[in-house]
Write a protein that holds these residues in place. Structure first.
Motif, PDB file in Angstrom:
ATOM      1  N   GLU A 121       0.814  -1.220   0.000  1.00  0.00           N
ATOM      2  CA  GLU A 121       0.000   0.000   0.000  1.00  0.00           C
ATOM      3  C   GLU A 121       0.846   1.266   0.000  1.00  0.00           C
ATOM      4  O   GLU A 121       0.439   2.304  -0.532  1.00  0.00           O
ATOM      5  CB  GLU A 121      -0.951   0.020   1.210  1.00  0.00           C
TER       6      GLU A 121
ATOM      7  N   TRP B 167       3.361   1.800  -1.702  1.00  0.00           N
ATOM      8  CA  TRP B 167       3.681   2.135  -3.097  1.00  0.00           C
ATOM      9  C   TRP B 167       2.633   3.061  -3.696  1.00  0.00           C
ATOM     10  O   TRP B 167       2.877   3.741  -4.693  1.00  0.00           O
ATOM     11  CB  TRP B 167       3.727   0.868  -3.966  1.00  0.00           C
ATOM     12  N   LEU B 168       1.453   3.077  -3.083  1.00  0.00           N
ATOM     13  CA  LEU B 168       0.383   3.904  -3.637  1.00  0.00           C
ATOM     14  C   LEU B 168       0.453   5.353  -3.152  1.00  0.00           C
ATOM     15  O   LEU B 168      -0.317   6.194  -3.603  1.00  0.00           O
ATOM     16  CB  LEU B 168      -0.981   3.304  -3.280  1.00  0.00           C
ATOM     17  N   LEU B 169       1.372   5.626  -2.205  1.00  0.00           N
ATOM     18  CA  LEU B 169       1.557   7.034  -1.793  1.00  0.00           C
ATOM     19  C   LEU B 169       1.922   7.858  -3.032  1.00  0.00           C
ATOM     20  O   LEU B 169       2.761   7.437  -3.816  1.00  0.00           O
ATOM     21  CB  LEU B 169       2.700   7.154  -0.788  1.00  0.00           C
ATOM     22  N   PRO B 170       1.306   9.026  -3.187  1.00  0.00           N
ATOM     23  CA  PRO B 170       1.626   9.821  -4.377  1.00  0.00           C
ATOM     24  C   PRO B 170       3.134  10.095  -4.456  1.00  0.00           C
ATOM     25  O   PRO B 170       3.757  10.383  -3.434  1.00  0.00           O
ATOM     26  CB  PRO B 170       0.867  11.129  -4.161  1.00  0.00           C
ATOM     27  N   ASP B 171       3.669   9.992  -5.660  1.00  0.00           N
ATOM     28  CA  ASP B 171       5.072  10.307  -5.921  1.00  0.00           C
ATOM     29  C   ASP B 171       6.083   9.390  -5.232  1.00  0.00           C
ATOM     30  O   ASP B 171       7.251   9.741  -5.116  1.00  0.00           O
ATOM     31  CB  ASP B 171       5.387  11.780  -5.569  1.00  0.00           C
ATOM     32  N   ALA B 172       5.624   8.215  -4.780  1.00  0.00           N
ATOM     33  CA  ALA B 172       6.584   7.263  -4.212  1.00  0.00           C
ATOM     34  C   ALA B 172       7.483   6.766  -5.338  1.00  0.00           C
ATOM     35  O   ALA B 172       7.010   6.432  -6.417  1.00  0.00           O
ATOM     36  CB  ALA B 172       5.854   6.095  -3.567  1.00  0.00           C
ATOM     37  N   LEU B 173       8.795   6.769  -5.095  1.00  0.00           N
ATOM     38  CA  LEU B 173       9.724   6.278  -6.113  1.00  0.00           C
ATOM     39  C   LEU B 173      10.154   4.859  -5.763  1.00  0.00           C
ATOM     40  O   LEU B 173      10.417   4.031  -6.622  1.00  0.00           O
ATOM     41  CB  LEU B 173      10.944   7.200  -6.174  1.00  0.00           C
TER      42      LEU B 173
ATOM     43  N   VAL C 239       9.866  10.872  -5.380  1.00  0.00           N
ATOM     44  CA  VAL C 239      10.521  11.366  -6.591  1.00  0.00           C
ATOM     45  C   VAL C 239      11.072  12.768  -6.311  1.00  0.00           C
ATOM     46  O   VAL C 239      10.587  13.445  -5.409  1.00  0.00           O
ATOM     47  CB  VAL C 239       9.550  11.426  -7.782  1.00  0.00           C
ATOM     48  N   PRO C 240      12.078  13.195  -7.065  1.00  0.00           N
ATOM     49  CA  PRO C 240      12.600  14.549  -6.855  1.00  0.00           C
ATOM     50  C   PRO C 240      11.487  15.588  -6.959  1.00  0.00           C
ATOM     51  O   PRO C 240      10.527  15.417  -7.711  1.00  0.00           O
ATOM     52  CB  PRO C 240      13.609  14.715  -7.991  1.00  0.00           C
TER      53      PRO C 240
ATOM     54  N   ASN D 101       9.718  16.687 -10.121  1.00  0.00           N
ATOM     55  CA  ASN D 101       8.853  15.752 -10.837  1.00  0.00           C
ATOM     56  C   ASN D 101       7.598  15.396 -10.045  1.00  0.00           C
ATOM     57  O   ASN D 101       6.839  14.520 -10.445  1.00  0.00           O
ATOM     58  CB  ASN D 101       9.623  14.470 -11.157  1.00  0.00           C
TER      59      ASN D 101
ATOM     60  N   THR E 258       3.927  15.358  -8.398  1.00  0.00           N
ATOM     61  CA  THR E 258       2.614  15.670  -8.963  1.00  0.00           C
ATOM     62  C   THR E 258       1.683  16.286  -7.925  1.00  0.00           C
ATOM     63  O   THR E 258       0.707  16.931  -8.282  1.00  0.00           O
ATOM     64  CB  THR E 258       1.947  14.401  -9.518  1.00  0.00           C
TER      65      THR E 258
END
Lengths: 262, 768
Positions: free
Chosen positions: B106, B108-114, B181-182, B185, B187
């Protein structure tokens, strides 16, 4: 092979019968994908060289070079490929053998020249970063139509400016690194022009764009360049193909564990 | 903003008298002007925003921070969210491990998780015949057996890559680390990510009631920063305002004077916020309290005017005459005091940290507005509002005279202050820097308590990193290089504060072990570069999407990142570790010597950089303000005497702070410069009045008694107001404001004591 030919004929007939015939978007998507697959396969065997240029957002670059051989078997139900690395020097001679099947999991082996041994790989190998690049192994090779369910969305200009494209949404039927993809297939010759990859949370993570398509043997179109951009990290990889050779007389014996060490 | 010409001088009576009469005659017009001034500046309030970004503390040119950013570019590093499952017993049971697996999925579903890491998706490698199996340590689906859980625990606990990062000894705590993510990038905003992370935490807390879930990481820390800024502006600034207002009412004893002061200070405070908006300054906790500072400083000027006014009315003058006289009497003094205070704050621009510089700028602008309002708007209030006298709470003139007499004649005073000076010097040596954005928050913030719990149970929050370059070897897989890296990692593991070291050498050793079928001698770095590189290639080809090696290796595989986690360290300890590690590399492995990099390292060094920069700020203030004093007093000797009560309070303040608190931070480094302009005010008021009386031919003792009688009350009331305003700041949950407020309040009280007790004693011994 027969099935594919058959599908191709049906597709042509359907096209011939005119667009007046009502189709669901699913049928239309499936049909376009099958036709694209039909025109790309059936080549027998193929040899090509690949060079990857990895690039960071700040401009640092690095390259990877390899030679790749592919052989179609069993009427297209099985594909064997052997990828031998040439650069970087410390992995020169390392060879990756893949047996890909229509209806069961692929097998992969890696030959390690440093220890002179072949190791079978078990893991998520096809979807992870390929030698540190933005490509996954599954992004580089021809995708089997049966691995996805397709949905035609609309026809629109190709994102890379290569004329008009069918825009399809495809969803992997089996385990994949992606939840969904959008593919643009040109209407002129049914070539894959671009692919957008979406992760599980529906975020566009990567975009692949083809360019420099050339026709070989009067029949097979192949791109000279594939550009993958990672939207999450800002990194990109350019994969340039050169020296395409079709029907070079490769045999199954060239794609065995023993053959890897040669 | 600052007047270019020399400020008006006392005894140049004629023109200050004319100006005072003019202001009083046209007081409604002046009020209107003042109102317009406030209106224009206050419109900027609409543009004020808060920022949730720890990086604002660094200037564009900060070398330590640039190094940190470069590392982020090479290895695609950005901000993090760290979840921890903490229990009182062994958590490696089938239900908890299954929960961890599902939680990892779950996350991984965090927004912008790299990338997400936990022991669940740790890519364990195993050899079975000629097959290399690389798979998630916890199988991706299906129920676990007790035996599987035990196996997972055994493997995780003995892994150098996992222990004390994602699992604690005995499996009392498990971590799930999310890299984003940096920023470029992203969202969604990081604040949004923090909010979703918190709701994930809450949801899973309900699903797993037998353990505690904590969440930390830089994203949560940034969210805490803006929460702290908002809390301080919403609670602290109004509380400070109320506090100063009540003290004013008690000290002034007049309704019109009180309301006038309140309105003027409110105008100054709003204007400060407005300037922040106009200048596009996003508020952080350190700047959010700026209006409070302006409020208390502006009130001091009002006090002098209002008390001068009440004194004259008490002496029987009519309102108009009393107003003219009060304005005339104080015009030059409040101009000089506001000017010096503004200069003090303006010199915060020497700071290496933009928020502190910004605070200096907006406070000095606010003070200028406050000064104009005192002159323009206060007279109208004194003339038009009902006076309504009541008994004030302050020392009577007679008591003040007795105080002057005591200060003049008590010989022990000098001895006491001399002793205090020595004690303070010793106290200065006790001062220890403690800068860590984590420790800036007190326990009223969940971020702090969660982070403390994670540090206690699982791992360290502070990370220090080294990007090691293979240089001449040309590849990170060269055995000579890997052995160097390995020796460095081994050395670091032996250091006190280190809980975890993540190094390529460990992974290569593990892979060679796996490839060698787990037999003896396999657990090592292979003797050829090709063997190490090919082992890594085999591993990389087996890794699933998102779990690649790119956060540890640069793209051409010539550099590798070593991560060190430090547990429960303050800023000084971080810098000490960084220095020791750099020195060890230079001495023992010069081929891979490099800089220690990290947010914590950069932040802790920022205080040191800031300190050096503020020395120049301090010197500038000292020169400018002392020069201004000498010009104002038109007396070199008196100007030099003024240095005593101006400089000593800061030394006393820091000295006592060293004994009683000990820790200072970025907020404290600006206090000296900032307070200098403030403490000067009392000295200015006392010395201008004293000098005026001496000019009129009074003896020293009599001149001083009269000075105390005239301005003593105002000096005390205004000092108490300033003290209380800054004391309110200590109630902030954010250490920068606590320290800045506490130290400033302390310095103000010591300045009052110095002015009232030491200054007379010094004046008595000065030949004039």
């Amino acid at each position: 092979m027969i099935l594919r030919r058959l599908l191709f004929v049906i597709a042509m007939l359907a096209a011939g019968a005119g667009a007046a015939l009502a189709q669901t978007p699913e049928q239309r998507g499936q049909q376009i994908a099958a036709r694209a697959d039909a025109v790309a396969t059936g080549f027998g065997d193929l040899q090509v060289s690949g060079e990857m240029t990895l690039r960071t957002p700040t401009g640092a670059t690095s390259s990877r070079r390899f030679a790749m051989k592919t052989l179609e078997l069993g009427g297209g139900r099985e594909t064997r490929s052997l990828l031998v690395f040439d650069w970087p020097g410390d992995i020169r001679g390392t060879a990756l053998l893949t047996h890909a099947f229509d209806n069961r999991q692929d097998s992969q082996w890696l030959y390690l020249p440093s220890v002179g041994r072949v190791k079978k790989i078990t893991g998520g190998g096809r979807s992870g970063s390929f030698v540190g690049s933005e490509f996954a192994y599954e992004d580089m090779v021809e995708q089997d139509v049966a691995s996805f369910s397709h949905l035609w969305l609309r026809d629109e200009p190709c994102p890379n400016g290569a004329g008009r494209c069918h825009l399809l949404q495809r969803t992997p039927r089996y385990s994949s690194g992606y939840a969904q993809q959008l593919v643009w297939i040109d209407t002129a010759a049914l070539r894959y022009q671009a692919v957008a990859y979406f992760n599980r949370r529906g975020q566009r993570s990567k975009t692949l764009t083809m360019s420099g398509y050339r026709q070989y043997g009067g029949r097979y179109w192949r791109p000279a360049r594939m550009t993958m951009v990672n939207h999450l990290t800002g990194k990109s990889t350019i994969l340039e193909w050169s020296g395409y050779r079709f029907n070079t007389g490769l045999r199954p014996g060239d794609f065995t564990r023993e053959a890897m060490a040669r | 903003m600052v007047q270019p010409a020399m400020p008006p001088l006392p005894d140049s009576g004629a023109w200050s008298d004319r100006l005072a009469r003019l202001l009083v005659r046209h007081h409604l017009l002046a009020l209107l002007l003042g109102g317009l001034l406030v209106l224009v500046s206050v419109l900027g309030v609409l543009r004020v925003g808060y920022t949730a970004d720890n990086r604002v503390y660094f200037g564009e040119r900060n070398a330590d921070y640039q190094a940190f950013e470069r590392l982020g570019d090479i290895y695609a590093l950005s901000e993090t969210v760290l979840f921890a499952f903490v229990g009182d017993t062994d958590l490696c049971t089938p239900p908890v491990l299954e929960g961890l697996r599902d939680f990892t999925a779950e996350a991984w579903l965090l927004p912008d998780a790299l990338r997400v890491d936990s022991i669940a998706n740790f890519q364990h490698s195993e050899s079975r015949g000629d097959e290399i199996i690389v798979e998630s340590l916890i199988p991706e689906d299906g129920a676990l057996s007790a035996a599987q859980a035990q196996r997972i625990k055994r493997i995780a606990e003995t892994s150098d890559e996992l222990l004390n990062r994602l699992i604690s000894p005995g499996c009392r705590a498990l971590g799930v680390s999310v890299n984003l993510v940096p920023e470029g990038n992203a969202t969604v905003s990081r604040t949004e990510v923090a909010r979703i992370a918190r709701s994930l935490q809450a949801e899973w807390q309900d699903r797993l009631p037998g353990l505690r879930i904590h969440v930390s990481g830089t994203v949560i820390g940034d969210a805490a920063i803006s929460a702290a800024a908002e809390r301080d502006t919403r609670l602290l600034v109004p509380a400070g305002f109320a506090c100063v207002s009540v003290l004013m009412a008690l000290g002034l004893g007049t309704f019109s004077g009180w309301l006038g002061t309140t309105l003027v200070t409110l105008g100054g405070a709003l204007a400060t916020l407005g300037f922040a908006g106009w200048l596009g300054i996003a508020l952080i906790p350190a700047t959010a309290v700026s209006p409070l500072a302006v409020m208390v400083l502006v009130s001091a000027s009002c006090v002098h005017v209002v008390l001068g006014w009440t004194r004259r009315i008490a002496e029987g003058q009519d309102r108009t005459a009393a107003t003219v006289a009060a304005v005339e009497e104080n015009l030059s003094a409040i101009t000089v005091t506001n000017l010096t205070t503004a200069i003090g704050f303006l010199c915060l621009n020497f700071s290496e940290s933009p928020p502190l510089a910004q605070m200096g700028t907006i406070v000095s602008l606010g003070i200028v507005v406050g000064w104009l309002l005192t002159v323009l708007a206060l007279p109208a209030m004194l003339l038009r509002l009902p006076d309504l006298r009541f008994r004030p709470l302050r020392l009577s003139p007679a008591a003040l005279e007795r105080l002057a007499g005591f200060a003049l004649n008590q010989r022990g005073i000098l001895t006491v202050f001399a002793l205090l000076f020595l004690v303070s010097l010793a106290g200065l040596a006790q001062i220890r820097f403690n800068d860590s954005p984590l420790k800036y928050f007190d326990e009223s913030f969940a971020f702090r308590t969660d982070s403390d719990a994670i540090e206690a149970a699982l791992t360290g929050i502070e990370s220090v990193q080294f990007s090691l370059d293979s240089g001449a070897e040309g590849s990170v897989f060269a055995p000579a290089f890997l052995n160097r890296v390995d020796r460095f990692a081994t050395w670091m593991r032996q250091q006190d504060d280190v809980v975890f070291v993540g190094s390529l050498s460990d992974i290569v050793k593990r892979l060679n072990h796996t490839l060698g079928d787990g037999g003896p001698g396999g657990h090592d770095i292979a003797p050829t570069q090709a063997a190490n590189a090919q082992a890594m290639m085999l591993y990389e080809l087996s890794l699933p999407a998102g779990l690649d090696m790119n956060q540890m290796l640069n793209i051409d595989r010539t550099q590798t990142r070593v991560v060190v986690l430090l547990r429960d360290v303050d800023g000084q300890a971080i810098v000490d570790f960084a220095d020791t590690a750099e020195a060890w590399l230079r001495a023992n492995e010069p081929a891979i010597a490099t800089q220690a990099v990290g947010f914590g390292v950069a932040f802790s060094k920022l205080t040191q950089r800031n300190n050096r920069a503020m020395v120049y700020g301090m010197l500038t203030v000292l020169v400018l303000v002392s020069g201004l004093m000498i010009l104002t007093l038109r007396d070199l000797r008196l100007g030099l005497v003024s240095l005593v009560p101006n400089v000593l309070p800061a030394i006393f303040g820091f000295g006592l702070w060293g004994w009683f608190v000990g820790e200072v931070n970025l907020g404290s480094t600006v206090v000296t410069t900032m307070t200098f302009g403030i403490v000067v005010d009392d000295t200015v008021h006392i010395l201008t009045h004293y000098r005026r009386r001496r000019r009129h031919g009074l003896e020293r003792e009599e001149a001083l008694r009269q000075t105390f009688r005239t301005v003593g009350a105002a000096v005390m009331v205004s000092s108490v107001a300033i003290f209380s305003g800054f004391a309110v700041m200590t109630q902030s949950g954010f250490a920068l404001n606590q320290h800045m407020g506490g130290l400033t309040a302390l310095v103000i009280v010591l300045a009052l004591l110095t002015d009232l007790l030491l200054l007379p004693a010094v004046l008595r011994r000065t030949n004039q």
